[in-house]
Design a protein around this motif. Structure first.
Motif, PDB file in Angstrom:
ATOM      1  N   LEU A   9     -96.327  -2.406  35.879  1.00  0.00           N
ATOM      2  CA  LEU A   9     -95.785  -1.716  34.583  1.00  0.00           C
ATOM      3  C   LEU A   9     -95.758  -0.307  34.772  1.00  0.00           C
ATOM      4  O   LEU A   9     -96.194   0.406  35.392  1.00  0.00           O
ATOM      5  N   SER A  10     -94.532   0.010  34.302  1.00  0.00           N
ATOM      6  CA  SER A  10     -94.316   1.476  34.083  1.00  0.00           C
ATOM      7  C   SER A  10     -95.297   2.327  33.564  1.00  0.00           C
ATOM      8  O   SER A  10     -95.671   1.742  32.391  1.00  0.00           O
ATOM      9  N   LYS A  59     -92.358  -8.678  29.644  1.00  0.00           N
ATOM     10  CA  LYS A  59     -91.583  -9.539  30.154  1.00  0.00           C
ATOM     11  C   LYS A  59     -92.155  -9.654  31.478  1.00  0.00           C
ATOM     12  O   LYS A  59     -92.131  -8.685  32.295  1.00  0.00           O
ATOM     13  N   LYS A  70     -91.549  -9.711  38.836  1.00  0.00           N
ATOM     14  CA  LYS A  70     -90.932  -8.308  38.114  1.00  0.00           C
ATOM     15  C   LYS A  70     -92.042  -8.461  36.831  1.00  0.00           C
ATOM     16  O   LYS A  70     -91.906  -9.198  35.789  1.00  0.00           O
ATOM     17  N   VAL A  72     -92.210  -5.955  33.215  1.00  0.00           N
ATOM     18  CA  VAL A  72     -91.510  -4.868  32.396  1.00  0.00           C
ATOM     19  C   VAL A  72     -92.054  -4.827  31.194  1.00  0.00           C
ATOM     20  O   VAL A  72     -92.196  -5.995  30.397  1.00  0.00           O
ATOM     21  N   THR A  73     -92.065  -3.988  30.199  1.00  0.00           N
ATOM     22  CA  THR A  73     -92.153  -3.863  29.019  1.00  0.00           C
ATOM     23  C   THR A  73     -90.799  -3.066  28.426  1.00  0.00           C
ATOM     24  O   THR A  73     -90.156  -2.183  29.065  1.00  0.00           O
ATOM     25  N   VAL A  74     -90.417  -3.594  27.400  1.00  0.00           N
ATOM     26  CA  VAL A  74     -89.099  -3.389  26.694  1.00  0.00           C
ATOM     27  C   VAL A  74     -89.089  -3.279  25.233  1.00  0.00           C
ATOM     28  O   VAL A  74     -90.040  -3.650  24.745  1.00  0.00           O
ATOM     29  N   LYS A  80     -84.057  -1.983  26.113  1.00  0.00           N
ATOM     30  CA  LYS A  80     -84.326  -0.930  27.041  1.00  0.00           C
ATOM     31  C   LYS A  80     -85.961  -0.948  27.420  1.00  0.00           C
ATOM     32  O   LYS A  80     -86.677  -1.333  26.883  1.00  0.00           O
ATOM     33  N   LYS A  81     -86.001  -0.489  28.805  1.00  0.00           N
ATOM     34  CA  LYS A  81     -87.336  -0.543  29.436  1.00  0.00           C
ATOM     35  C   LYS A  81     -88.158   0.460  28.825  1.00  0.00           C
ATOM     36  O   LYS A  81     -87.624   1.621  28.625  1.00  0.00           O
ATOM     37  N   ASP A  83     -92.172   2.877  28.542  1.00  0.00           N
ATOM     38  CA  ASP A  83     -93.620   2.966  29.202  1.00  0.00           C
ATOM     39  C   ASP A  83     -94.534   3.115  28.082  1.00  0.00           C
ATOM     40  O   ASP A  83     -94.576   3.929  27.370  1.00  0.00           O
TER      41      ASP A  83
END
Length: 113
Positions: A9-10, A59, A70, A72-74, A80-81, A83
């Motif tokens: 994750l970012s 996600k 993959k 990612v948090t949006v 929009k992704k 952090d």
């Protein structure tokens, strides 16, 4: 054998990959849904308040061959992704993500890389 792609994750230092023991039914048992193209997707709002329309979402997508991952948090609308680790107001979301991912590691869905 080729190594499986690793993702994180970012903003997170933890990296994950799909566990070799993960099977299609394992993913479905853990809340993943199969998409039209055969991949598996897990989506979770990161709030203890079910009706929270502003909470970010986690996600996780796993390819249909169970090799690619993959993470990612949006934003709440999913467009929009973001952090979640750089915003101190999102401490609860950070804890929820960590709990979800650690439970997936314990259940042999993912493994830390």
């Amino acid at each position: 054998m080729a190594t499986k792609p690793i993702d994180s994750l970012s903003g997170s230092k933890d990296q994950y990959k799909v566990n070799d023991q993960a099977k299609r039914y394992t993913l479905k048992d853990h809340g993943f849904t199969e998409t039209k193209n055969g991949s598996f997707q897990y989506e979770r709002t990161l709030s203890s308040v079910i009706s929270d329309k502003t909470a970010p979402k986690l996600k996780i997508t796993i390819s249909k061959d169970l090799k690619e991952l993959k993470l990612v948090t949006v934003t709440a609308n999913g467009l929009k992704k973001i952090d979640i680790f750089k915003d101190t107001d999102l401490k609860q979301a950070q804890l929820m993500v960590e709990n979800i991912l650690s439970s997936f590691v314990e259940e042999s869905v993912l493994e830390k890389a």
